[in-house]
Design a protein around this motif. Structure first.
Motif, PDB file in Angstrom:
ATOM      1  N   ARG A   1     -23.145   5.014  -5.698  1.00  0.00           N
ATOM      2  CA  ARG A   1     -23.356   4.769  -7.094  1.00  0.00           C
ATOM      3  C   ARG A   1     -24.774   4.167  -7.102  1.00  0.00           C
ATOM      4  NH1 ARG A   1     -18.415   3.259 -10.994  1.00  0.00           N
ATOM      5  NH2 ARG A   1     -20.803   2.464 -12.392  1.00  0.00           N
TER       6      ARG A   1
ATOM      7  N   GLU B   1     -17.797   5.834  -3.558  1.00  0.00           N
ATOM      8  CA  GLU B   1     -18.311   5.563  -5.186  1.00  0.00           C
ATOM      9  C   GLU B   1     -19.265   4.255  -5.134  1.00  0.00           C
ATOM     10  OE1 GLU B   1     -17.136   4.118  -9.433  1.00  0.00           O
ATOM     11  OE2 GLU B   1     -14.744   4.405  -8.132  1.00  0.00           O
TER      12      GLU B   1
ATOM     13  N   MET C   1     -18.815   8.900 -10.930  1.00  0.00           N
ATOM     14  CA  MET C   1     -19.826   9.169  -9.169  1.00  0.00           C
ATOM     15  C   MET C   1     -20.700  10.253 -10.200  1.00  0.00           C
ATOM     16  SD  MET C   1     -17.795   8.926  -6.153  1.00  0.00           S
ATOM     17  CE  MET C   1     -18.771   9.345  -5.004  1.00  0.00           C
TER      18      MET C   1
END
Length: 536
Positions: A133, A129, A158
């Motif tokens: 991101r 994640e 995500m």
């Protein structure tokens, strides 16, 4: 540039030949420049597949461990040309983002060097994640190792971040990036042919039921899920996610995903699951092992199948293998073996295997590392070593492919076979038996059995690693060359998009709810409560 993807009846037609031979080397007019974040076994596998199957360029690596970063760079990037050039290697992904942003600004003024087109995210599961991101705003094409993340809420963040970045990229007048998830079972020649026979050719009629098994392998499970990174749900995730999320995705792909991309998926109606940690716990420890907590100080070790000395030294390093799983114990052993020989490497391996912890060792210390010499019955593991998941579908309209059916998945640790999936598919006109090499189709009417032997691709997961990388890079090329929209490229080459990848992960989390709460999960209601209400 023809796709090599099962389930695309428009391109593959009725021929099985595409699955019986190795695909051609894929040469791109403008080879994509690839960054690999995470130079472990998965990052190495995908870099290797990219160079063996295409003319893509491995342009940079991001890896915090110096020895891993250097080994990856020497093998795939600078090829002995030292020192490495700026922009080719980074210790953190944040360093690369900063470099890439500055490089793009320079490029806009006619300066700077070439930028990165594609990123393979191969860091630890719990870091997916953070990395995805953190790089999504760059608009690069991203292929993320499975699982997407270790918690449902993380997967949803995500999903939202990638969708938001896509909208921003398109609004700025740029092409929408391709997203891939490393559900590699979809891309082996064996499984592509299996789906082609079942879904496109209907060789056994309408599907009524599937039994699918992943035999993890007795010592492989002890390595990764008792002593290794994925042993504890609190620091990793349930083994159904970390080991078998692509098996659940395989079943969803076989039973949900239509051959024509315009048709909606046929989704399950209910999910049940049962499983537990049955064997690798203290109550099953042999009495002869006494109070020993480490193989190298255990009187029972010479008779023990799970002896770390046998698994890593006698069965691997002494036989000439310093690669996986030996280098997972200590990544420097591989270089030590090459430079100083087996004796020096063995001494280092035994030193590492002797490392242990006791009641005075802080929990945060234990959680940050692995103890590969630890007794398998005295470890701190808690993930399932045996689990069954049942998915059921209701009748959904007149289309026979959307009829009622059942899928049963079994993940079991204690097997001779190691990750060589096997199963049976029951249809209205026949039955299919498959393993990882052959597919046998029995026709009820003719009483004949036809055996298919797909191309035995090399590399991991029966050629699935190579197939995924090839298909992903072909999708990227189709978008970059303006030949297809991103949606068309994803469906044509990957047969999957972000929504489908996220949904198959959600099924895993729903199955875990069913197991831990000992209940039948209504998929539609579960989805509305846990997903729809939170990602809108």
């Amino acid at each position: 540039m023809a796709p090599f993807l099962a389930g695309s009846s428009e391109t593959n037609g009725s021929s099985h030949e595409a699955y019986l031979k190795a695909p051609d080397f894929q040469k791109f007019d403008h080879p994509p420049r690839v960054m690999v974040i995470g130079a472990g076994s998965r990052g190495t596998a995908y870099a290797e597949a990219a160079l063996e199957g295409t003319n893509a360029i491995i342009a940079a690596v991001c890896e915090p461990t110096h020895s891993k970063r250097e080994a990856f760079g020497k093998r795939f990037i600078w090829h002995g040309k030292l020192p490495a050039q700026p922009g080719e290697h980074f210790s953190t992904w944040q360093q690369w983002v900063e470099w890439e942003e500055e490089n793009r600004q320079c490029e806009a003024h006619g300066e700077g060097g070439p930028t990165i087109d594609v990123v393979f995210v191969c860091v630890l599961d719990e870091m997916h994640e953070e990395v995805v991101r953190g790089i999504a705003h760059l608009g690069v094409h991203i292929c993320c190792e499975k699982p997407l993340s270790t918690r449902l809420d993380s997967c949803m963040r995500m999903y939202k971040a990638l969708n938001d970045a896509k909208k921003s990229t398109v609004a700025a007048g740029n092409r929408e990036p391709v997203f891939g998830i490393c559900h590699v079972l979809r891309y082996s020649p064996h499984n592509m042919l299996l789906r082609h026979l079942v879904r496109d050719k209907n060789v056994i009629g309408d599907i009524l039921s599937i039994e699918h098994c992943e035999p993890v392998g007795w010592w492989h499970f002890s390595h990764s899920y008792v002593r290794g990174n994925w042993r504890k749900e609190s620091t990793s995730a349930p083994s159904l996610l970390t080991k078998s999320c692509h098996d659940i995705d395989f079943l969803m792909w076989m039973l949900c995903t239509p051959s024509l991309s315009t048709s909606p998926p046929h989704l399950p109606s209910s999910i049940t699951s049962a499983g537990s940690l049955k064997y690798f716990r203290k109550s099953r420890k042999p009495a002869e092992a006494g109070s020993a907590t480490n193989c190298l100080s255990c009187a029972y070790e010479p008779s023990c199948s799970y002896s770390a000395k046998k698994i890593y030294l006698e069965n691997q390093l002494a036989q000439g293998n310093a690669d996986w799983p030996v280098k997972i114990v200590n990544p420097e052993i591989e270089d030590l073996y090459k430079t100083k020989g087996v004796e020096a490497a063995s001494d280092q391996l035994l030193t590492n295997l002797a490392e242990d912890y006791d009641s005075t060792t802080p929990l945060e210390v234990r959680n940050k590392r692995n103890y590969f010499g630890r007794c398998v019955w005295e470890s701190d593991n808690d993930v399932c070593d045996d689990q069954v998941v049942t998915l059921t579908w209701d009748d959904d309209g007149e289309d026979a492919s959307r009829g009622a059916k059942t899928a049963l998945f079994h993940m079991i640790a204690h097997t001779e076979k190691q990750c060589e999936r096997r199963g049976r598919i029951y249809g209205t006109k026949g039955e299919i038996e498959y393993d990882s090499t052959t597919i046998s189709v029995h026709d009820f009417a003719s009483k004949k059995t036809t055996k298919h032997v797909p191309h035995a691709a090399g590399g991991g997961h029966g050629g699935g690693d190579a197939g995924l990388v090839r298909q992903f890079l072909m999708a990227v090329d189709a978008v970059e060359e303006g030949e297809m929209s991103t949606h068309e490229a994803q469906r044509t080459f990957l047969g999957c998009d972000l929504e489908e990848a996220f949904r198959s992960h959600a099924v895993v989390f729903a199955a875990e709810d069913a197991r831990t709460k000992k209940q039948v999960v209504d998929w539609g209601a579960w989805w509305k409560e846990h997903v729809e209400s939170k990602v809108a």
